[in-house]
Enzyme design. Structure first.
Site, PDB file in Angstrom:
ATOM      1  N   LYS A   1     -74.030  17.221 -41.504  1.00  0.00           N
ATOM      2  CA  LYS A   1     -73.395  17.326 -40.187  1.00  0.00           C
ATOM      3  C   LYS A   1     -74.020  18.495 -39.436  1.00  0.00           C
ATOM      4  CE  LYS A   1     -68.681  17.803 -38.255  1.00  0.00           C
ATOM      5  NZ  LYS A   1     -67.253  17.965 -38.611  1.00  0.00           N
TER       6      LYS A   1
ATOM      7  N   SER B   1     -64.214  14.323 -36.689  1.00  0.00           N
ATOM      8  CA  SER B   1     -65.377  14.723 -35.928  1.00  0.00           C
ATOM      9  C   SER B   1     -66.696  14.441 -36.641  1.00  0.00           C
ATOM     10  CB  SER B   1     -65.299  16.215 -35.592  1.00  0.00           C
ATOM     11  OG  SER B   1     -65.351  17.005 -36.777  1.00  0.00           O
TER      12      SER B   1
ATOM     13  N   SER C   1     -61.430  15.531 -40.386  1.00  0.00           N
ATOM     14  CA  SER C   1     -62.762  15.132 -39.921  1.00  0.00           C
ATOM     15  C   SER C   1     -63.701  14.573 -40.968  1.00  0.00           C
ATOM     16  CB  SER C   1     -63.442  16.312 -39.242  1.00  0.00           C
ATOM     17  OG  SER C   1     -62.973  16.412 -37.936  1.00  0.00           O
TER      18      SER C   1
HETATM   19  N1  GLN Z   1     -59.408  15.658 -34.981  1.00  0.00           N
HETATM   20  C1  GLN Z   1     -58.972  16.991 -35.275  1.00  0.00           C
HETATM   21  C2  GLN Z   1     -59.302  17.874 -34.112  1.00  0.00           C
HETATM   22  O1  GLN Z   1     -59.732  17.372 -33.139  1.00  0.00           O
HETATM   23  C3  GLN Z   1     -59.620  17.476 -36.531  1.00  0.00           C
HETATM   24  C4  GLN Z   1     -61.038  17.835 -36.352  1.00  0.00           C
HETATM   25  C5  GLN Z   1     -61.658  18.323 -37.614  1.00  0.00           C
HETATM   26  O2  GLN Z   1     -61.148  18.098 -38.716  1.00  0.00           O
HETATM   27  N2  GLN Z   1     -62.746  19.046 -37.457  1.00  0.00           N
HETATM   28  O3  GLN Z   1     -59.135  19.045 -34.139  1.00  0.00           O
END
Ligand code: GLN
Length: 487
Positions: free
Chosen positions: A81, A156, A180
């Site tokens: 990532k 994400s 994420s």
């Molecule tokens: N979807 C969650 C957010 O927008 C988690 C994102 C993540 O785990 N990095 O914060």
């Protein structure tokens, strides 16, 4: 071995490499060719360096020839990532803010993968600074779900999940702050593991919310996830929250940990808003475990309804503090339109950050501001303790919890314009981060329209070996891992 090498798990490829039926250069070439063939549609990569990957693969082949193979990841192409630092490679967090940044150092996980002999392959798209659930908040544009490229891969770490599902890498790493890794794994039909907070070093991970962030693997099989986790876990003095604990041989433990397990079903995770096809698939997984001799028990996590609110206070507060460093002077995009120094800060940040990141910084700055700190941040921390206590209470009676990973399958790109609608994607994953627990998503079916469904297993702190063994038992009895998107 099947011609579609790029869809095979690490375990099979490692055997082929050991038996000299395949070289790492050949495998890497296959993955590169696959990426070039499909990434125009999937758009999982922010960047990749073909010749660098082939150089690493050739070095791996030379080690193997010299009898110096470093274990099951030797010669295996793994994508990261774009929030994990690799020396000499771009590191953008999918943000304009870091569009031209090249990392001068390796994250600890990167170093560990290199040590294990992996071929580091490409920078994978994500929501900007890992803020989002659909990979639509990327300055590079959205990634498509390989099962239907008009749909999101989740987020994400959407690029990490999509690249793996599409055969553009053999395993990948993502980061999980509120879901994420697990949510995109569910939406793309792969395995995704978020380790216990403190098990994997965060050194060299671009910080979003430091008390929640963890790096973890995406893999085709639970056994592959066990191998990658074993390679990246362990104490690191460069991360002050890294935990000193023995790292078991997760892969070997898959065969030895057999239960019988007691599984808890949290009733709050099966309520309104859960897609009925997902509910059915997860109920079938519960029935499977029951038939295996597991004791199934309904449990309650009464503070679940506060998870989302608590998360969006704590995560935004920490993000506003972590992202203060991107000021156009020390780091990041520098505006060319500034009149003076103060203007330079504000213009650089206004131009460099996208709308969701700005929303979070503003919210986080607000909840930390004097006069509001006690009302929001301090209170959220107290509620966080109650949420963690809920899980620990449940674990007095059961070994692990079983839930859906995501309330919905992959949705259309552009479908959820309202930020609140997107925040709801994480209702089943966020509690795990607030409580610092390990969680894994395993494929558990397809919807009638052919979209993947994931089931989440939640474990006790540092009990990844149990969690993996439980997930492995389910996976081995089902065929989901052999289903691939038709690209
Ligand atoms: N979807 C969650 C957010 O927008 C988690 C994102 C993540 O785990 N990095 O914060």
């Amino acid at each position: 071995m099947s011609s579609e090498l790029f869809l095979r798990p690490i375990t099979e490829l490692a055997t082929a490499l050991d038996e000299k039926k395949l070289s790492s250069v050949e495998l890497t070439q296959t993955v590169i060719a696959r990426t070039k063939a499909v990434d125009g549609r999937v758009k999982a990569f922010n960047s990749f360096d073909e010749s660098d990957a082939l150089t690493q693969a050739a070095a791996s082949d030379a080690r193997r020839a010299a009898g110096q193979a470093r274990g099951p990841l030797e010669g295996i192409p793994i994508g990261l990532k774009d929030v994990i630092a690799v020396t000499g490679q771009p590191l953008t967090a999918s943000s304009k803010m870091l569009a031209n940044f090249v990392s001068p150092y390796d994250a600890t996980v990167t170093q560990k993968l290199k040590h294990a002999g992996a071929v580091l392959w490409g920078r994978l798209n994500c929501d900007e600074f890992a803020m989002g659930s659909s990979t639509e908040n990327s300055a590079f544009g959205p990634t498509g779900n390989p099962w239907d490229t008009t749909r999101v891969p989740g987020g994400s770490s959407g690029g990490s999940a999509a690249a793996l599902a599409a055969g553009e890498a053999i395993a990948t790493l993502g980061s999980d702050t509120g879901g994420s890794i697990r949510q995109p794994a569910a939406l793309c039909g792969v395995v995704g593991l978020k380790p216990t907070y403190g098990l994997v070093s965060r050194y060299g991970l671009i910080a979003f919310a430091s008390s929640l962030d963890q790096i973890g693997p995406f893999a085709r099989t639970v056994e592959d996830a066990a191998i990658v986790l074993g390679a990246i876990a362990g104490h690191d003095e460069r991360d002050s929250t890294s935990f000193k604990t023995d790292i078991p041989n997760y892969r070997a433990e898959l065969a030895t940990r057999k239960g019988p397990w007691k599984l808890g079903i949290p009733k709050e995770y099966f309520g309104e808003g859960l897609d009925p096809e997902i509910a059915t698939a997860v109920e079938q997984a519960i029935t499977f475990y029951q038939k295996q001799g597991c004791e199934i028990k309904e449990v309650s996590l009464p503070h679940t309804r506060y998870c989302l609110d608590t998360y969006y206070v704590i995560a935004t507060a920490e993000a506003s503090s972590n992202l203060a460093r991107y000021d156009g002077i020390r780091y990041g995009h520098r505006s060319k339109n500034a009149a003076d120094a103060v203007d330079l800060y504000s213009q650089s940040r206004a131009e460099g950050f996208g709308p969701e990141v700005k929303r979070r910084i503003i919210l986080g700055t607000y909840v930390l501001s004097s006069g509001y700190y006690d009302a929001y941040y301090l209170r959220a921390q107290k509620v966080r303790t109650l949420i963690r206590q809920d899980f620990l209470n449940a674990f007095r009676d059961v070994d692990a919890l079983l839930t859906p990973t995501s309330p919905m399958p992959a949705f259309k790109i552009g479908e959820k314009a309202d930020p609140l609608a997107l925040y709801l994607c994480d209702i089943y994953t966020i509690g795990v981060n607030l409580a610092g627990l390990p969680g894994i998503s395993v494929p558990c079916g397809l919807t009638k329209s052919g979209l993947p469904i994931g089931a989440q297993l939640i474990g006790q702190p540092f009990q990844e070996a149990n969690l993996l063994a439980l997930a492995h038992a389910y996976e081995q009895a089902h065929e989901w891992r052999n289903q691939h998107p038709k690209l």
